[in-house]
Design an enzyme around this catalytic site. Structure first.
Site, PDB file in Angstrom:
ATOM      1  N   ARG A 321      13.162 -10.440 -10.103  1.00 20.98           N
ATOM      2  CA  ARG A 321      12.551  -9.400 -10.944  1.00 20.98           C
ATOM      3  C   ARG A 321      12.681  -8.028 -10.290  1.00 20.98           C
ATOM      4  NH1 ARG A 321       8.924  -8.825 -15.485  1.00 20.98           N
ATOM      5  NH2 ARG A 321       9.059 -11.056 -15.908  1.00 20.98           N
ATOM      6  N   GLU A 723       0.592  -5.945 -16.147  1.00 24.57           N
ATOM      7  CA  GLU A 723       1.329  -5.476 -14.983  1.00 24.57           C
ATOM      8  C   GLU A 723       1.932  -4.078 -15.108  1.00 24.57           C
ATOM      9  OE1 GLU A 723       3.261  -9.339 -12.936  1.00 24.57           O
ATOM     10  OE2 GLU A 723       3.699  -9.121 -15.068  1.00 24.57           O
TER      11      GLU A 723
END
Length: 773
Positions: A321, A723
């Site tokens: 990621r 997030e």
């Protein structure tokens, strides 16, 4: 009207700023967490004996004094494990207890089971480990020298970036270090295991992933998964630190319960928690970039060197990621994004809010700043020039950014809202006349991919019951850690039935009710569980509508659920009455709903596919003042505009944005993890590790929601918000760098993250040859 406006207007709870379901209990201190639950009669307490050294061969473990200590009932080591000595999420490289080799300082050697927690902790200090010490690998450089990795190297990209950089009119390169971060959840790691019949066990755990706890406890005890139930009503924070790393403590408690036949509870002390659990991954980033006279990037080559710790844990997904977000919000015509997952003799780093994405984005924003400074341009202008746009809309991993216009609209609106240009000019004037205090400003974007990049995790289940009195039982696979997931899902279910929230009973997440769940992570909790709950509720509602239609002699489509009643034209009955009639008519009023995210697919081996369902966007403008004599920094003002789609609950979403920003602020300015040369964590308590406090939050903090319906078919066209807001704090780091740049315009700013006062002061000295002017 925009799409879904008519539907939104008919909703009673969804899109409304309602309070968190446990808000009053939080304020009163009456919300029960694992350590608050009534302890069953005979409950024992567990403490863990820690390794005194970071890397060594274990020659002997002398536990005679431990066993003889007051209150001790049992002492457990690897030899007492009936199943596998493995608490890893996937790779089989995380032993619950050391067998022959110590892999990091404070690693679990044994567990003490005693009548009180104090007795267990005191006894745990009496163990003597006889070892043969080995030199620990602590830093990125140590691991590189040993060529030590926990997973194979990985890269993707397109074109020939080396050749394009060489051909570019301008070239830059550098090294940037990004620090890790301690989760510092208010409720530490804790588990209560209660033995049941036939060897079964019920575990109350503070975990984001009850199914993982179930799997690992079963693995350690040598049981089928069906013999282990994991339950969690709420956590006092998690932030990723309880995704994979809650399992060890639950498994130790369960082993103690099996060994003693009594309930056993394990709660880590704060110092132990910080020393024994993983952090956000820290990185060294080596980069090279080529660009033209305007600042348009032609090519980028970035190498992310991740310090992973002693085992893989979740490092494959985390660093992937990081790579997915190494473009930030910018099109890179030729690009290579490479990574190495380095093995060090330290606790394994793990998931943390953003799951590697923040590190990738911050590195790219650093490159943009460097390009702008070298050309004497405003960094915002260089950001705009490189922003994704039509014809320049494919990421380095091959996914088309279909909604890049949303990100640009947010950037445009925030530039106007924040009065960026006028403030930029005023700050330049201030800096020209101020010799000690320097101010800086930065406006940075956020583009964050939403979905698990491990495709199989993009699914969720929910269980809904309607009782004969019209009350509703709601259970789903997501976990509540303060983010308001349960409240949002309850709002969704209430509106499906057209009833008040008071009818919906939120219940503890349990593997005994919803099996095979995914972790509550990747910002996907509401997307996945909200949709699964709606599917279940809608199936029940449709059966109830069919029953009502048969009684009234109309088509089911004519039945309307609203205001706690069920209508056909002007006739109606209460929802409770219809529920009772359905029971009498043998209509099933229970349903298990399941949802799988569409469109997502990622082939890691080929580096192709669509890892994300959609992107969430945002932007923040931060202004800071630094003192060049002391390195102190003050955050003066923050403006935020964040993309939430059609917000399920604007009040909760604003809270998530504010909290995420402040957590990111801590990561980038005050929270510094320090390991010594022996691999010992020196910042293992609030006395040495500084999280943000109220005085760090700017008095002028302006947060606005960008409510543009999600182009994808998400739950009520909302977007994830857990997030992405953390990365809004990149603007603070860039603003600090901007203030430092005013000391020596045109020169690169030698600042790594976190920008602590010491780091700022060092940068001042490097730029000026002394402290200040």
């Amino acid at each position: 009207m925009q799409p879904n406006d008519a539907e939104a207007a008919a909703l009673r709870h969804v899109h409304k700023p309602l309070p968190h379901d446990s808000a009053v209990k939080h304020v009163q201190g009456s919300a029960p967490y694992v350590d608050d639950l009534p302890e069953p009669e005979g409950t024992l307490h567990v403490a863990v004996g820690r390794a005194p050294i970071a890397r060594a061969r274990l020659q002997e473990l002398d536990l005679k004094a431990v066993r003889a200590a007051p209150g001790v009932v049992a002492v457990l080591t690897a030899a007492d494990i009936p199943g596998r000595n493995d608490v890893s999420p996937s790779m089989g490289d995380d032993p619950m207890f050391v067998e022959r080799e110590i892999l990091f300082h404070a690693q679990a050697l044994f567990a003490v089971v005693a009548t009180t927690r104090e007795a267990a902790r005191r006894a745990a200090l009496l163990g003597i480990a006889k070892t043969t010490a080995l030199k620990p690998r602590v830093t990125v450089e140590d691991a590189l020298a040993a060529d030590a990795t926990v997973l194979p190297d990985y890269a993707f990209g397109r074109g020939d970036p080396a050749a394009e950089i060489e051909r570019a009119p301008h070239r830059l390169g550098g090294t940037f270090r990004i620090g890790g971060q301690e989760h510092f959840y208010l409720e530490g790691q804790v588990a209560l295991a209660i033995p049941g019949e036939d060897g079964s066990v019920h575990v109350q755990s503070s975990t984001q992933h009850p199914t993982e706890v179930q799997h690992v406890v079963a693995r350690v005890l040598g049981l089928p998964d069906a013999f282990v139930t994991c339950e969690v009503r709420r956590m006092g924070g998690a932030f990723g630190g309880k995704e994979s790393q809650a399992t060890q403590w639950a498994a130790i408690a369960a082993l103690a319960a099996r060994a003693t036949g009594r309930p056993c509870k394990l709660r880590l002390d704060r110092d132990d928690d910080m020393a024994m659990t993983g952090k956000r991954h820290d990185f060294r980033v080596d980069w090279q970039v080529g660009f033209d006279d305007e600042g348009r990037i032609a090519a980028l080559d970035s190498l992310f060197l991740a310090r992973c710790g002693y085992s893989a844990d979740l490092s494959q997904g985390v660093v992937d990621r990081t790579m997915f977000h190494a473009d930030s919000s910018y099109f890179l015509p030729a690009v290579r994004i490479a990574s190495r997952r380095l093995k060090t003799d330290t606790v394994s780093n793990t998931a943390f809010r953003g799951f590697g994405g923040p590190q990738g984005m911050l590195a790219m924003e650093r490159v943009i700043d460097a390009v702008a400074w070298s050309l004497g341009k405003d960094p915002l202008d260089v950001r705009r020039l490189n922003f994704y746009a039509a014809g320049r809309d494919v990421t380095p991993y091959g996914m088309t950014v279909e909604d890049h216009a949303t990100g640009r609209r947010i950037l445009d609106e925030l530039e106007e809202r924040s009065d960026y240009r006028a403030r930029r000019a005023e700050i330049a004037e201030f800096n020209a006349r101020s010799t000690i205090l320097k101010r800086g400003i930065a406006l940075t974007p956020v583009k964050f991919g939403i979905s698990f990049t491990l495709t199989r995790l993009n699914q969720a289940g929910a269980l809904v019951h309607v009782y004969a009195d019209g009350s509703i039982h709601l259970n789903h696979g997501g976990t509540e850690m303060g983010q308001g997931l349960n409240q949002k899902v309850a709002q969704i279910v209430a509106d499906e039935f057209g009833v008040g929230l008071e009818r919906v009973r939120i219940t503890a997440t349990s593997t005994g009710k919803v099996p095979n769940t995914s972790p509550t992570a990747a910002s996907s909790g509401s997307d996945l569980n909200g949709m699964a709950a709606r599917i279940a509720a809608r199936a029940i509602r449709d059966r109830m509508a069919a029953q009502a239609a048969s009684e009234w002699g109309v088509a089911p489509e004519a039945i309307e659920f609203r205001d706690d009643r069920v209508f056909v034209g002007n006739d109606g009955m209460s929802f409770a009455e219809l529920a009772g009639r359905c029971c009498a008519a043998r209509v099933p009023l229970s349903e298990a709903g399941h949802y799988a995210t569409p469109k997502v697919a990622w082939n890691r081996d080929e580096g192709t596919g669509r890892p994300f369902f959609y992107f969430a966007y945002g932007a923040a403008c931060s202004e800071v003042t630094i003192d060049t004599m002391t390195g102190e920094m003050r955050l003066d003002r923050v403006d935020v505009l964040h993309d939430v789609g059609r917000s399920l609950n604007p009040a909760i979403d604003i809270g998530q944005i504010e909290g995420g920003f402040v957590q990111g602020l801590g990561w980038l300015t005050t929270e510094e993890l320090v390991y010594d040369a022996e691999g010992r964590l020196r910042t293992h308590a609030p006395s040495t590790y500084k999280i943000p406090v109220a005085s760090d939050v700017p008095a002028d903090f302006r947060v606005h929601l960008h409510q543009e319906p999600n182009r994808e078919d998400t739950i009520h066209r909302s977007k994830a918000v857990g997030e992405p807001p953390l990365m809004l704090a990149n603007s603070v780091f860039c603003a600090i760098a901007d203030a430092l740049h005013s000391l020596a315009p045109g020169k690169p700013v030698p600042l790594d993250a976190p920008a602590t006062p010491e780091a700022i002061l060092k940068a001042v000295e490097d730029l000026t040859g002394g402290i200040g002017f």
